[in-house]
Write a protein that holds these residues in place. Structure first.
Motif, PDB file in Angstrom:
ATOM      1  N   VAL A 126     -45.457  50.788 -18.704  1.00 28.31           N
ATOM      2  CA  VAL A 126     -45.308  49.846 -17.584  1.00 28.31           C
ATOM      3  C   VAL A 126     -46.630  49.741 -16.821  1.00 28.31           C
ATOM      4  CG1 VAL A 126     -44.088  49.385 -15.414  1.00 28.31           C
ATOM      5  CG2 VAL A 126     -42.828  50.248 -17.395  1.00 28.31           C
ATOM      6  N   VAL A 127     -47.282  50.873 -16.597  1.00 23.83           N
ATOM      7  CA  VAL A 127     -48.581  50.876 -15.912  1.00 23.83           C
ATOM      8  C   VAL A 127     -49.587  50.045 -16.701  1.00 23.83           C
ATOM      9  CG1 VAL A 127     -50.538  52.346 -15.242  1.00 23.83           C
ATOM     10  CG2 VAL A 127     -48.197  53.056 -14.701  1.00 23.83           C
ATOM     11  N   ASP A 128     -49.666  50.272 -18.018  1.00 21.22           N
ATOM     12  CA  ASP A 128     -50.592  49.508 -18.858  1.00 21.22           C
ATOM     13  C   ASP A 128     -50.276  48.017 -18.818  1.00 21.22           C
ATOM     14  OD1 ASP A 128     -51.858  51.863 -19.546  1.00 21.22           O
ATOM     15  OD2 ASP A 128     -50.893  52.024 -21.516  1.00 21.22           O
ATOM     16  N   ARG A 129     -48.990  47.684 -18.868  1.00 29.00           N
ATOM     17  CA  ARG A 129     -48.563  46.276 -18.823  1.00 29.00           C
ATOM     18  C   ARG A 129     -48.965  45.639 -17.489  1.00 29.00           C
ATOM     19  NH1 ARG A 129     -48.224  42.163 -21.212  1.00 29.00           N
ATOM     20  NH2 ARG A 129     -46.648  40.644 -20.700  1.00 29.00           N
ATOM     21  N   ALA A 130     -48.728  46.350 -16.396  1.00 30.83           N
ATOM     22  CA  ALA A 130     -49.060  45.831 -15.064  1.00 30.83           C
ATOM     23  C   ALA A 130     -50.564  45.605 -14.924  1.00 30.83           C
ATOM     24  CB  ALA A 130     -48.556  46.795 -13.994  1.00 30.83           C
ATOM     25  N   ILE A 131     -51.357  46.541 -15.435  1.00 31.10           N
ATOM     26  CA  ILE A 131     -52.814  46.389 -15.365  1.00 31.10           C
ATOM     27  C   ILE A 131     -53.247  45.182 -16.195  1.00 31.10           C
ATOM     28  CG2 ILE A 131     -55.006  47.461 -16.073  1.00 31.10           C
ATOM     29  CD1 ILE A 131     -53.676  50.179 -15.246  1.00 31.10           C
ATOM     30  N   SER A 132     -52.644  45.014 -17.362  1.00 30.43           N
ATOM     31  CA  SER A 132     -53.021  43.879 -18.213  1.00 30.43           C
ATOM     32  C   SER A 132     -52.648  42.539 -17.576  1.00 30.43           C
ATOM     33  CB  SER A 132     -52.397  43.996 -19.605  1.00 30.43           C
ATOM     34  OG  SER A 132     -51.020  43.708 -19.572  1.00 30.43           O
ATOM     35  N   LEU A 133     -51.629  42.543 -16.711  1.00 28.60           N
ATOM     36  CA  LEU A 133     -51.229  41.316 -16.012  1.00 28.60           C
ATOM     37  C   LEU A 133     -52.101  41.036 -14.786  1.00 28.60           C
ATOM     38  CD1 LEU A 133     -47.357  41.646 -16.181  1.00 28.60           C
ATOM     39  CD2 LEU A 133     -48.755  39.914 -17.328  1.00 28.60           C
ATOM     40  N   GLY A 134     -52.792  42.066 -14.286  1.00 25.28           N
ATOM     41  CA  GLY A 134     -53.719  41.822 -13.193  1.00 25.28           C
ATOM     42  C   GLY A 134     -53.380  42.414 -11.844  1.00 25.28           C
TER      43      GLY A 134
END
Length: 156
Positions: free
Chosen positions: A100-108
């Motif tokens: 989830v952290v990686d996904r959130a970072i990739s979204l900005g």
């Protein structure tokens, strides 16, 4: 003892399904001088507030009804659909799992904060997004903050 930081003349949007959490975060923000605190219980209403009021920063939960935090972030970071694609976004996570952290970072998202958090933790994230903003770069259709190491010139 470190003095309480001050962020006057800012407006913030707090998005969480829980009225209780919104009130706690509102209180933390008001203690550092942020008097204009807007609230939304879901991502859909939050998008409306973002368009209407253009707050200086957004603090949003990942797990929301109607429009999830993930969907809100994607729409907020897409220049063609967002009224404010570079608004600082601080993401609240009840369970900060790596995917989830990686996904959130990739979204900005600009910063991530794990629930429950102290006022000091929130204030340190505010300090980062307000006093040390990172430049944005476009990755596919999304605007994202440049990673910290790249922004500071220290790679590796």
């Amino acid at each position: 003892m470190i003095a309480t930081p001050s962020f006057p003349d800012l407006s913030a949007l707090v998005v969480d399904e829980s009225l209780y959490i919104r009130r706690i975060v509102r209180d933390m923000l008001m203690r550092v001088g942020i008097k204009r605190v807007l609230e939304a219980p879901d991502g859909a209403e939050a998008l409306g507030v973002l368009a209407e009021s253009k707050p200086d920063l957004t603090i949003i939960d990942w797990d929301l009804a109607i429009l999830s935090g993930e969907e809100f972030i994607r729409l907020a970071r897409t220049p063609t659909t967002s009224p404010s694609p570079t608004v600082p976004i601080i993401l609240m996570l009840a369970q900060p799992r790596r995917n989830v952290v990686d996904r959130a970072i990739s979204l900005g998202v600009n910063e991530i904060i794990a629930k429950p958090f102290s006022p000091k933790t929130l204030w340190s994230r505010l300090d980062e997004v307000i006093n040390r903003p990172r430049p944005f770069s476009q990755v596919k259709s999304l605007l994202r903050p440049v990673p910290r190491m790249a922004a500071s010139g220290k790679l590796g």
